[in-house]
Design an enzyme around this catalytic site. Structure first.
Site, PDB file in Angstrom:
ATOM      1  N   PHE A   1      64.200 -12.150  -5.660  1.00 46.26           N
ATOM      2  CA  PHE A   1      64.291 -13.669  -5.340  1.00 46.26           C
ATOM      3  C   PHE A   1      64.844 -13.883  -5.307  1.00 46.26           C
ATOM      4  O   PHE A   1      66.286 -14.068  -5.706  1.00 46.26           O
ATOM      5  CB  PHE A   1      62.641 -13.950  -5.468  1.00 46.26           C
ATOM      6  CG  PHE A   1      61.731 -12.899  -5.590  1.00 46.26           C
ATOM      7  CD1 PHE A   1      61.237 -13.386  -4.102  1.00 46.26           C
ATOM      8  CD2 PHE A   1      61.145 -12.013  -6.312  1.00 46.26           C
ATOM      9  CE1 PHE A   1      59.806 -13.046  -3.824  1.00 46.26           C
ATOM     10  CE2 PHE A   1      60.157 -11.633  -6.220  1.00 46.26           C
ATOM     11  CZ  PHE A   1      59.413 -11.655  -5.214  1.00 46.26           C
TER      12      PHE A   1
ATOM     13  N   ASN B   1      70.556 -22.085  -2.012  1.00 45.48           N
ATOM     14  CA  ASN B   1      69.747 -22.515  -3.407  1.00 45.48           C
ATOM     15  C   ASN B   1      69.945 -20.278  -4.043  1.00 45.48           C
ATOM     16  O   ASN B   1      70.643 -20.211  -5.366  1.00 45.48           O
ATOM     17  CB  ASN B   1      68.675 -21.969  -3.318  1.00 45.48           C
ATOM     18  CG  ASN B   1      67.819 -23.499  -3.321  1.00 45.48           C
ATOM     19  OD1 ASN B   1      68.625 -24.674  -3.986  1.00 45.48           O
ATOM     20  ND2 ASN B   1      66.863 -23.670  -2.999  1.00 45.48           N
TER      21      ASN B   1
ATOM     22  N   ASN C   1      66.100 -17.938  -5.443  1.00 44.92           N
ATOM     23  CA  ASN C   1      67.047 -18.025  -6.606  1.00 44.92           C
ATOM     24  C   ASN C   1      67.066 -17.519  -8.058  1.00 44.92           C
ATOM     25  O   ASN C   1      67.641 -18.118  -8.616  1.00 44.92           O
ATOM     26  CB  ASN C   1      65.617 -18.840  -6.593  1.00 44.92           C
ATOM     27  CG  ASN C   1      65.497 -19.813  -5.354  1.00 44.92           C
ATOM     28  OD1 ASN C   1      66.136 -20.067  -5.173  1.00 44.92           O
ATOM     29  ND2 ASN C   1      64.116 -20.315  -5.987  1.00 44.92           N
TER      30      ASN C   1
ATOM     31  N   HIS D   1      66.409 -10.390   7.402  1.00 45.93           N
ATOM     32  CA  HIS D   1      66.838  -9.234   8.101  1.00 45.93           C
ATOM     33  C   HIS D   1      67.931  -9.190   8.768  1.00 45.93           C
ATOM     34  O   HIS D   1      68.743  -8.194   8.597  1.00 45.93           O
ATOM     35  CB  HIS D   1      65.361  -8.736   9.231  1.00 45.93           C
ATOM     36  CG  HIS D   1      64.769  -8.627   8.965  1.00 45.93           C
ATOM     37  ND1 HIS D   1      64.148  -7.241   7.841  1.00 45.93           N
ATOM     38  CD2 HIS D   1      63.344  -9.659   8.798  1.00 45.93           C
ATOM     39  CE1 HIS D   1      62.754  -7.464   7.336  1.00 45.93           C
ATOM     40  NE2 HIS D   1      62.067  -8.498   8.390  1.00 45.93           N
TER      41      HIS D   1
END
Length: 114
Positions: free
Chosen positions: A60, A108, A62, A16
């Site tokens: 997401f 990542n 990645n 967050h």
């Protein structure tokens, strides 16, 4: 300068800090971040007399490059005007590091941008 913040969702948690930062900037500058483009919520406005865009991706971690690349391409934003802000668990609490260039450092979500 265009400012973009990229915060990533992970399967187990949501970070967050970045959204809170972009929300604080948006509130302070009167910028509404409620439009959707390239899988990102974003808003356009000004900080002083400098036009900015604030963005919060809905992807997401990645695959964050999918959203960033599409967003930057759609709005034709020069890469030297893109500022990526993200949390780095390797930094001590409340530590800020600014790098004009560099690599992903094993992050990542950030590595997907290269």
């Amino acid at each position: 300068m265009k400012i973009m913040y990229w915060r990533w969702k992970t399967r187990k948690n949501i970070r967050h800090v970045g959204f809170e930062l972009i929300d604080a900037i948006a509130e302070a500058e009167g910028i509404s971040v409620n439009s959707m483009r390239s899988k990102a919520l974003f808003g356009k406005g000004y900080i002083g007399d400098v036009p900015v865009m604030l963005a919060k991706p809905q992807t997401f971690m990645n695959v964050s490059g999918e959203s960033v690349g599409s967003f930057v391409s759609y709005f034709k934003i020069p890469l030297n005007q893109v500022l990526l802000m993200y949390d780095d668990m390797d930094l001590p609490f409340a530590k800020l590091r600014l790098l004009p260039k560099g690599g992903h450092g094993g992050h990542n979500g950030y590595s997907d941008l290269f």
